[in-house]
Design a protein around this motif. Structure first.
Motif, PDB file in Angstrom:
ATOM      1  N   ILE A 153       0.838  -1.210   0.000  1.00  0.00           N
ATOM      2  CA  ILE A 153       0.000   0.000   0.000  1.00  0.00           C
ATOM      3  C   ILE A 153       0.870   1.256   0.000  1.00  0.00           C
ATOM      4  N   ARG A 154       1.843   1.277   0.880  1.00  0.00           N
ATOM      5  CA  ARG A 154       2.686   2.480   0.976  1.00  0.00           C
ATOM      6  C   ARG A 154       3.537   2.657  -0.278  1.00  0.00           C
ATOM      7  N   SER A 155       3.904   1.558  -0.903  1.00  0.00           N
ATOM      8  CA  SER A 155       4.644   1.661  -2.158  1.00  0.00           C
ATOM      9  C   SER A 155       3.780   2.292  -3.244  1.00  0.00           C
ATOM     10  N   ARG A 156       2.502   1.871  -3.309  1.00  0.00           N
ATOM     11  CA  ARG A 156       1.607   2.468  -4.300  1.00  0.00           C
ATOM     12  C   ARG A 156       1.337   3.939  -3.990  1.00  0.00           C
ATOM     13  N   ILE A 157       1.215   4.272  -2.712  1.00  0.00           N
ATOM     14  CA  ILE A 157       1.026   5.677  -2.346  1.00  0.00           C
ATOM     15  C   ILE A 157       2.225   6.502  -2.777  1.00  0.00           C
ATOM     16  N   ASP A 158       3.434   5.966  -2.590  1.00  0.00           N
ATOM     17  CA  ASP A 158       4.653   6.680  -3.013  1.00  0.00           C
ATOM     18  C   ASP A 158       4.670   6.865  -4.526  1.00  0.00           C
ATOM     19  N   GLU A 159       4.249   5.842  -5.269  1.00  0.00           N
ATOM     20  CA  GLU A 159       4.222   5.945  -6.726  1.00  0.00           C
ATOM     21  C   GLU A 159       3.238   7.032  -7.163  1.00  0.00           C
ATOM     22  N   ILE A 160       2.077   7.043  -6.533  1.00  0.00           N
ATOM     23  CA  ILE A 160       1.082   8.066  -6.865  1.00  0.00           C
ATOM     24  C   ILE A 160       1.602   9.450  -6.530  1.00  0.00           C
ATOM     25  N   ASP A 161       2.274   9.572  -5.387  1.00  0.00           N
ATOM     26  CA  ASP A 161       2.812  10.869  -4.981  1.00  0.00           C
ATOM     27  C   ASP A 161       3.816  11.378  -6.007  1.00  0.00           C
ATOM     28  N   LEU A 192       1.947  12.673  -8.911  1.00  0.00           N
ATOM     29  CA  LEU A 192       1.322  13.957  -8.578  1.00  0.00           C
ATOM     30  C   LEU A 192       2.352  15.075  -8.549  1.00  0.00           C
ATOM     31  N   ILE A 193       3.524  14.780  -8.023  1.00  0.00           N
ATOM     32  CA  ILE A 193       4.602  15.781  -8.008  1.00  0.00           C
ATOM     33  C   ILE A 193       4.981  16.171  -9.436  1.00  0.00           C
ATOM     34  N   SER A 194       5.106  15.168 -10.310  1.00  0.00           N
ATOM     35  CA  SER A 194       5.538  15.441 -11.689  1.00  0.00           C
ATOM     36  C   SER A 194       4.499  16.254 -12.457  1.00  0.00           C
ATOM     37  N   HIS A 195       3.246  16.202 -12.017  1.00  0.00           N
ATOM     38  CA  HIS A 195       2.192  16.976 -12.693  1.00  0.00           C
ATOM     39  C   HIS A 195       1.793  18.217 -11.893  1.00  0.00           C
ATOM     40  N   GLY A 196       2.562  18.528 -10.861  1.00  0.00           N
ATOM     41  CA  GLY A 196       2.327  19.751 -10.106  1.00  0.00           C
ATOM     42  C   GLY A 196       1.089  19.732  -9.234  1.00  0.00           C
ATOM     43  N   LEU A 197       0.611  18.539  -8.846  1.00  0.00           N
ATOM     44  CA  LEU A 197      -0.617  18.449  -8.059  1.00  0.00           C
ATOM     45  C   LEU A 197      -0.395  18.114  -6.595  1.00  0.00           C
ATOM     46  N   ALA A 198       0.745  17.557  -6.263  1.00  0.00           N
ATOM     47  CA  ALA A 198       0.964  17.096  -4.885  1.00  0.00           C
ATOM     48  C   ALA A 198       0.847  18.231  -3.882  1.00  0.00           C
ATOM     49  N   SER A 199       1.457  19.359  -4.175  1.00  0.00           N
ATOM     50  CA  SER A 199       1.421  20.477  -3.228  1.00  0.00           C
ATOM     51  C   SER A 199       0.000  21.012  -3.077  1.00  0.00           C
ATOM     52  N   SER A 200      -0.766  21.008  -4.168  1.00  0.00           N
ATOM     53  CA  SER A 200      -2.152  21.489  -4.102  1.00  0.00           C
ATOM     54  C   SER A 200      -2.995  20.592  -3.208  1.00  0.00           C
ATOM     55  N   LEU A 201      -2.806  19.282  -3.329  1.00  0.00           N
ATOM     56  CA  LEU A 201      -3.590  18.347  -2.515  1.00  0.00           C
ATOM     57  C   LEU A 201      -3.200  18.447  -1.040  1.00  0.00           C
ATOM     58  N   ARG A 202      -1.926  18.684  -0.769  1.00  0.00           N
ATOM     59  CA  ARG A 202      -1.509  18.844   0.634  1.00  0.00           C
ATOM     60  C   ARG A 202      -2.054  20.147   1.207  1.00  0.00           C
ATOM     61  N   GLU A 203      -2.135  21.163   0.391  1.00  0.00           N
ATOM     62  CA  GLU A 203      -2.723  22.420   0.850  1.00  0.00           C
ATOM     63  C   GLU A 203      -4.205  22.241   1.145  1.00  0.00           C
ATOM     64  N   ILE A 204      -4.900  21.455   0.320  1.00  0.00           N
ATOM     65  CA  ILE A 204      -6.314  21.183   0.574  1.00  0.00           C
ATOM     66  C   ILE A 204      -6.481  20.486   1.915  1.00  0.00           C
ATOM     67  N   ALA A 205      -5.607  19.527   2.199  1.00  0.00           N
ATOM     68  CA  ALA A 205      -5.703  18.771   3.448  1.00  0.00           C
ATOM     69  C   ALA A 205      -5.452  19.637   4.670  1.00  0.00           C
ATOM     70  N   GLU A 206      -4.603  20.625   4.545  1.00  0.00           N
ATOM     71  CA  GLU A 206      -4.181  21.411   5.703  1.00  0.00           C
ATOM     72  C   GLU A 206      -4.818  22.789   5.794  1.00  0.00           C
ATOM     73  N   THR A 207      -5.582  23.171   4.784  1.00  0.00           N
ATOM     74  CA  THR A 207      -6.113  24.528   4.768  1.00  0.00           C
ATOM     75  C   THR A 207      -7.043  24.807   5.943  1.00  0.00           C
ATOM     76  N   VAL A 208      -7.034  26.031   6.391  1.00  0.00           N
ATOM     77  CA  VAL A 208      -7.957  26.464   7.443  1.00  0.00           C
ATOM     78  C   VAL A 208      -9.000  27.414   6.858  1.00  0.00           C
ATOM     79  N   GLU A 209      -9.042  27.497   5.543  1.00  0.00           N
ATOM     80  CA  GLU A 209      -9.992  28.365   4.860  1.00  0.00           C
ATOM     81  C   GLU A 209     -10.882  27.526   3.955  1.00  0.00           C
TER      82      GLU A 209
END
Length: 303
Positions: free
Chosen positions: A138-146, A149-166
């Protein structure tokens, strides 16, 4: 169709926080909850009756009392959510529109799935209880997906969604949602097109059923996919519950980031709350969402 379930859940969470409809929404069904004292000192039995737009749900729930982690309320919420969804399924079948979803039909497992914080913690606990080799896969697949997502510029956006207070407006969320779906990334918990955590899958996965041809789900952007109505989204309910007990803005966590988020917030998962208060709060949020849904459908709640 692609806006389901992110847009619906986020919009309700935002409206709930901004509007605070305690005075404007009638909280129905409250008189239909009974407590049975014959249980053990660590468990309390609740007989719950809920009027929903699709009919009446009754359930007997054994709930842990004392001081418990918030994850203890997740199975109870899922049980009620599934019971309510069965009524919606029965209604569409009566209208000649059977559900077309079947085992192995995993097109929806390429969507961006939202989890409430209690669900993220429950998922972390579930994965931690799996054999080591399954955890590693499972963690290997999560790393592959990450990495994708990084290569397509989406990883940071998804982490911001998870942590946003707005609150996140639709015009900001929609491009991320569509960009993620365009990648057709299989869920990290998908194995041979079958969910490997079926009994622990998020509420959003349980609630996404369709009556349109299954082949339409291969392209949810361009095809007219018809979902089964959902009276109460349990992710919404648990998100509102968490927001209340933590006195913070509602949040939803993208599934690929859920284990990472839950581990980063492990200190919050270790906190304890009164089990009786959690069930009361859960039912209050369900009543609130149901009242809103009755209004949306133009129906009057049974007296």
């Amino acid at each position: 169709m692609l806006g389901t379930p992110w847009h619906v859940i986020m919009r309700f969470l935002t409206e709930e926080r901004n509007d605070r409809p305690e005075q404007s929404l009638q909280l129905t069904n409250k008189s239909s909850v009974f407590y049975h004292a014959a249980m053990s000192s660590s468990t309390e039995r609740f007989e719950v009756a809920l009027n929903t737009p699709a009919g009446r749900v009754t359930a007997v729930l054994d709930v842990a009392i004392g001081f418990v982690p918030v994850t203890s309320i997740v199975p109870v919420a899922r049980r009620l959510g599934e019971d309510m969804l069965k009524l919606e399924e029965a209604r569409v079948r009566e209208q000649g529109e059977p559900v077309s979803c079947q085992m192995g039909c995993a097109a929806c497992c390429r969507m961006l799935v939202p989890l409430s914080p209690p669900e993220a913690f429950a998922l972390r606990d579930y994965v931690a209880g799996l054999p080591a080799e399954r955890q590693d896969r499972i963690r290997s697949r999560i790393d592959e997906i990450d990495q994708r997502l990084i290569s397509h510029g989406l990883a940071s956006s998804l982490r911001e969604i998870a942590e946003t207070v707005e609150a996140i407006p639709d015009e900001e969320l929609d491009p991320v949602n569509r960009a993620y779906y365009a990648l057709r990334l299989p869920c990290p918990f998908l194995e041979n097109e079958i969910c490997s955590i079926y009994e622990a899958r998020p509420a959003a996965c349980r609630e996404l059923l369709v009556t349109s041809p299954a082949s339409f789900c291969d392209d949810m952007v361009n095809n007219q996919v018809v979902p089964v109505p959902v009276g109460v989204r349990i992710g919404t309910v648990l998100g509102l519950l968490w927001s209340t007990i933590k006195s913070e803005p509602p949040r939803l966590i993208p599934l690929p980031m859920a284990l990472e988020w839950a581990e980063r917030h492990a200190h919050e998962a270790s906190q304890r709350w009164s089990g009786a208060e959690l069930i009361d709060l859960l039912l209050d949020k369900i009543w609130r969402v149901l009242s809103h849904e009755f209004q949306v459908r133009g129906q009057t709640p049974p007296s």
